[in-house]
Design a protein around this motif. Structure first.
Motif, short mmCIF file in Angstrom:
data_model
loop_
_atom_site.label_atom_id
_atom_site.label_comp_id
_atom_site.label_asym_id
_atom_site.label_seq_id
_atom_site.Cartn_x
_atom_site.Cartn_y
_atom_site.Cartn_z
N GLY A 1 114.78 46.49 94.96
CA GLY A 1 115.28 45.21 95.48
C GLY A 1 115.26 44.12 94.41
O GLY A 1 116.18 43.30 94.33
N MET A 2 114.24 44.14 93.56
CA MET A 2 114.17 43.14 92.48
C MET A 2 115.30 43.34 91.47
O MET A 2 115.75 42.37 90.86
N LYS A 3 115.77 44.55 91.29
CA LYS A 3 116.91 44.78 90.40
C LYS A 3 118.16 44.07 90.95
O LYS A 3 118.93 43.49 90.19
N VAL A 4 118.31 44.10 92.26
CA VAL A 4 119.44 43.41 92.89
C VAL A 4 119.27 41.90 92.72
O VAL A 4 120.22 41.20 92.34
N VAL A 5 118.08 41.41 92.97
CA VAL A 5 117.80 39.97 92.81
C VAL A 5 118.07 39.55 91.36
O VAL A 5 118.67 38.49 91.11
N LYS A 6 117.67 40.36 90.40
CA LYS A 6 117.87 40.04 88.98
C LYS A 6 119.35 39.89 88.67
O LYS A 6 119.75 39.02 87.90
N LYS A 7 120.20 40.71 89.29
CA LYS A 7 121.65 40.58 89.07
C LYS A 7 122.14 39.21 89.52
O LYS A 7 122.97 38.59 88.85
N PHE A 8 121.62 38.73 90.66
CA PHE A 8 122.00 37.40 91.13
C PHE A 8 121.54 36.33 90.14
O PHE A 8 122.27 35.40 89.82
N MET A 9 120.32 36.48 89.67
CA MET A 9 119.76 35.50 88.73
C MET A 9 120.52 35.51 87.41
O MET A 9 120.71 34.45 86.79
N ASP A 10 120.98 36.66 86.97
CA ASP A 10 121.70 36.77 85.71
C ASP A 10 123.07 36.09 85.76
O ASP A 10 123.63 35.76 84.72
N ARG A 11 123.61 35.89 86.94
CA ARG A 11 124.91 35.23 87.07
C ARG A 11 124.86 33.79 86.55
O ARG A 11 125.87 33.26 86.09
N ASP A 12 123.71 33.14 86.71
CA ASP A 12 123.56 31.76 86.26
C ASP A 12 122.14 31.60 85.71
O ASP A 12 121.25 31.08 86.38
N PRO A 13 121.92 32.06 84.47
CA PRO A 13 120.55 32.10 83.92
C PRO A 13 119.89 30.73 83.75
O PRO A 13 118.67 30.65 83.65
N ASN A 14 120.68 29.65 83.74
CA ASN A 14 120.08 28.32 83.60
C ASN A 14 119.70 27.70 84.94
O ASN A 14 119.08 26.64 84.96
N GLU A 15 120.08 28.33 86.03
CA GLU A 15 119.75 27.81 87.36
C GLU A 15 118.33 28.18 87.72
O GLU A 15 117.98 29.36 87.76
N MET A 16 117.50 27.18 87.97
CA MET A 16 116.10 27.44 88.28
C MET A 16 115.76 27.14 89.75
O MET A 16 114.62 27.26 90.15
N ARG A 17 116.76 26.75 90.54
CA ARG A 17 116.50 26.45 91.96
C ARG A 17 116.65 27.71 92.78
O ARG A 17 117.72 28.02 93.28
N PHE A 18 115.57 28.44 92.92
CA PHE A 18 115.58 29.61 93.78
C PHE A 18 114.18 29.83 94.30
O PHE A 18 113.20 29.42 93.71
N THR A 19 114.10 30.47 95.42
CA THR A 19 112.83 30.80 96.05
C THR A 19 112.93 32.22 96.54
O THR A 19 113.98 32.65 97.04
N MET A 20 111.85 32.95 96.44
CA MET A 20 111.80 34.31 96.99
C MET A 20 110.65 34.37 97.98
O MET A 20 109.59 33.81 97.75
N LEU A 21 110.86 35.09 99.04
CA LEU A 21 109.86 35.28 100.08
C LEU A 21 109.90 36.74 100.50
O LEU A 21 110.97 37.28 100.74
N ALA A 22 108.74 37.36 100.56
CA ALA A 22 108.67 38.76 100.99
C ALA A 22 107.96 38.82 102.33
O ALA A 22 106.90 38.23 102.51
N LEU A 23 108.57 39.50 103.28
CA LEU A 23 107.94 39.75 104.57
C LEU A 23 107.45 41.18 104.55
O LEU A 23 108.24 42.12 104.47
N VAL A 24 106.15 41.36 104.57
CA VAL A 24 105.54 42.67 104.40
C VAL A 24 104.48 42.89 105.47
O VAL A 24 103.94 41.96 106.03
N PRO A 25 104.17 44.15 105.76
CA PRO A 25 103.10 44.42 106.75
C PRO A 25 101.74 44.07 106.15
O PRO A 25 101.55 43.99 104.94
N THR A 26 100.79 43.89 107.03
CA THR A 26 99.41 43.63 106.61
C THR A 26 98.88 44.84 105.87
O THR A 26 99.08 45.98 106.28
N GLN A 27 98.23 44.59 104.75
CA GLN A 27 97.64 45.67 103.96
C GLN A 27 96.23 45.96 104.49
O GLN A 27 95.47 45.04 104.73
N GLU A 28 95.92 47.20 104.66
CA GLU A 28 94.58 47.57 105.17
C GLU A 28 93.71 48.07 104.08
O GLU A 28 94.08 48.56 103.09
#
Length: 114
Positions: free
Chosen positions: A87-114
């Motif tokens: 998934g981060m490879k896909v996100v990196k492609k988006f970021m590479d489209r405009d490498p000077n743009e720093m306005r982004f946020t990432m949020l991961a929804l994950v299960p509780t780790q035991e």
């Protein structure tokens, strides 16, 4: 509603809300009327300052979920164990489209780790 529940406990407020026919009527009207319930996607070529998408693993395929597009966009296969990396490879492609743009946020929804 507030006048009736101002000094009530949260449980009492919830019970009053659940039994309020007027609120239920307005809710039903607004959620069943598709002209009130839909927002425009806009044109895919419109310039926007901020935009939200989601990357999801559905049946071991990475999908981009973007409300401005006609439907889910597949980005290749993955596994539950590899989804973060793939998934981060896909996100990196988006970021590479405009490498000077720093306005982004990432949020991961994950299960509780035991």
């Amino acid at each position: 509603f507030y006048a009736k529940t101002g000094k009530s406990s949260p449980i009492e407020k919830a019970e009053i809300l659940e039994s309020n026919d007027e609120i239920e009527k307005h809710h039903d009207e607004s959620t069943s009327n598709t002209s009130l319930n839909q927002t425009s996607r806009g044109d895919i070529n419109d310039k926007v300052l901020t935009h939200f998408i989601s990357i999801a693993n559905v049946n071991n395929t990475i999908y981009e979920l973007d409300g401005r597009k006609d439907g889910p966009i597949p980005h290749g296969s993955t596994t539950e164990a590899r989804f973060l990396f793939d998934g981060m490879k896909v996100v990196k492609k988006f970021m590479d489209r405009d490498p000077n743009e720093m306005r982004f946020t990432m949020l991961a929804l994950v299960p509780t780790q035991e």
